[in-house]
Motif scaffolding. Structure first.
Motif, PDB file in Angstrom:
ATOM      1  N   ALA A  14       0.831  -1.212   0.000  1.00 22.01           N
ATOM      2  CA  ALA A  14       0.000   0.000   0.000  1.00 22.01           C
ATOM      3  C   ALA A  14       0.865   1.263   0.000  1.00 22.01           C
ATOM      4  CB  ALA A  14      -0.931   0.002   1.210  1.00 22.01           C
ATOM      5  N   THR A  15       1.862   1.315   0.867  1.00 19.95           N
ATOM      6  CA  THR A  15       2.699   2.518   0.940  1.00 19.95           C
ATOM      7  C   THR A  15       3.602   2.628  -0.282  1.00 19.95           C
ATOM      8  OG1 THR A  15       4.365   1.419   2.320  1.00 19.95           O
ATOM      9  CG2 THR A  15       2.618   2.639   3.454  1.00 19.95           C
ATOM     10  N   GLY A 114      -2.728  -1.117  -3.169  1.00 15.98           N
ATOM     11  CA  GLY A 114      -1.636  -2.052  -3.367  1.00 15.98           C
ATOM     12  C   GLY A 114      -2.016  -3.519  -3.279  1.00 15.98           C
ATOM     13  N   GLN A 115      -3.239  -3.838  -3.639  1.00 16.48           N
ATOM     14  CA  GLN A 115      -3.680  -5.228  -3.562  1.00 16.48           C
ATOM     15  C   GLN A 115      -3.036  -6.072  -4.656  1.00 16.48           C
ATOM     16  OE1 GLN A 115      -7.960  -5.003  -3.687  1.00 16.48           O
ATOM     17  NE2 GLN A 115      -8.075  -4.098  -1.663  1.00 16.48           N
ATOM     18  N   ARG A 116      -2.850  -7.350  -4.349  1.00 15.84           N
ATOM     19  CA  ARG A 116      -2.246  -8.298  -5.300  1.00 15.84           C
ATOM     20  C   ARG A 116      -3.037  -8.301  -6.605  1.00 15.84           C
ATOM     21  NH1 ARG A 116      -1.771 -13.571  -2.546  1.00 15.84           N
ATOM     22  NH2 ARG A 116       0.180 -12.709  -1.792  1.00 15.84           N
ATOM     23  N   LYS A 117      -4.355  -8.398  -6.500  1.00 14.72           N
ATOM     24  CA  LYS A 117      -5.235  -8.311  -7.663  1.00 14.72           C
ATOM     25  C   LYS A 117      -6.143  -7.113  -7.417  1.00 14.72           C
ATOM     26  CE  LYS A 117      -8.891 -10.557 -10.228  1.00 14.72           C
ATOM     27  NZ  LYS A 117      -9.965 -11.532 -10.170  1.00 14.72           N
ATOM     28  N   CYS A 134      -8.348   7.740   7.318  1.00 16.87           N
ATOM     29  CA  CYS A 134      -7.330   6.729   7.578  1.00 16.87           C
ATOM     30  C   CYS A 134      -7.843   5.379   7.110  1.00 16.87           C
ATOM     31  CB  CYS A 134      -7.017   6.653   9.070  1.00 16.87           C
ATOM     32  SG  CYS A 134      -6.287   8.161   9.741  1.00 16.87           S
ATOM     33  N   VAL A 135      -6.981   4.620   6.442  1.00 18.01           N
ATOM     34  CA  VAL A 135      -7.282   3.252   6.037  1.00 18.01           C
ATOM     35  C   VAL A 135      -6.070   2.394   6.374  1.00 18.01           C
ATOM     36  CG1 VAL A 135      -8.875   3.900   4.168  1.00 18.01           C
ATOM     37  CG2 VAL A 135      -6.438   3.590   3.659  1.00 18.01           C
ATOM     38  N   SER A 136      -6.266   1.101   6.378  1.00 20.76           N
ATOM     39  CA  SER A 136      -5.150   0.207   6.658  1.00 20.76           C
ATOM     40  C   SER A 136      -4.036   0.422   5.642  1.00 20.76           C
ATOM     41  CB  SER A 136      -5.601  -1.251   6.618  1.00 20.76           C
ATOM     42  OG  SER A 136      -4.483  -2.104   6.781  1.00 20.76           O
TER      43      SER A 136
END
Length: 165
Positions: A14-15, A114-117, A134-136
């Motif tokens: 994600a970052t 930033g998800q794999r799919k 804010c999100v994970s």
């Protein structure tokens, strides 16, 4: 992302996605308590942020297609509204193992970024009420703060009222 953020474990998918896009964000780390009954409420309390500004990432199955719903931790996901937002008929929560396998994240640390799919994403309209949300950031105990507009743009999200109190 700064060297300090990397040192503090900020190098999640994600970052990395945020940094690659040049999107401004703030990383917030806190000590995760495995006994906490709610990851999102734990994050809000640990960060001293109102629960209506901390959003949880849920994965649902809409007509056989995994779909991400991003809603405030202070409320719940309205499955009918989610289905409607993406032109579907029926939605149910996805199998946790399928959500983890598809996104590349563990439950309680699933980020919309930033998800794999890359999954179809719907962001609750209440996000627009805040300058930042804010999100994970991709793991338990790590949140990323960014503007709702940037979050929607980076995830190609549909913005719709999918949350309920």
């Amino acid at each position: 992302m700064t060297k300090k953020q990397k040192k503090n474990g900020g190098g999640t998918p994600a970052t990395v996605a945020l940094a690659a896009a040049g999107t401004p964000f703030t990383l917030h780390a806190y000590e995760h308590d495995p006994a906490s009954p709610s990851y999102g409420e734990e994050a809000a309390e640990a960060l001293g942020v109102s629960p209506d500004r901390v959003f949880k990432t849920l994965v649902a199955d809409v007509d056989g297609e995994l779909t991400v719903a991003v809603v405030p931790v202070a409320g719940q996901l309205d499955l009918k509204a989610l289905a409607s937002a993406v032109g579907g008929k029926r939605a149910a929560m996805a199998d946790p193992a399928a959500a983890e396998r598809t996104t590349g994240y563990v439950r309680g640390g699933i980020s919309p970024l930033g998800q794999r799919k890359r999954l179809r994403t719907v962001l609750d309209a209440s996000a627009s009420d805040h300058a930042t949300v804010c999100v994970s950031a991709g793991r338990r105990g790590l949140e990323v703060e960014l503007s709702p507009a940037d979050l929607a743009a980076l995830t190609s999200a549909v913005v719709a009222p999918i949350g309920r109190a």
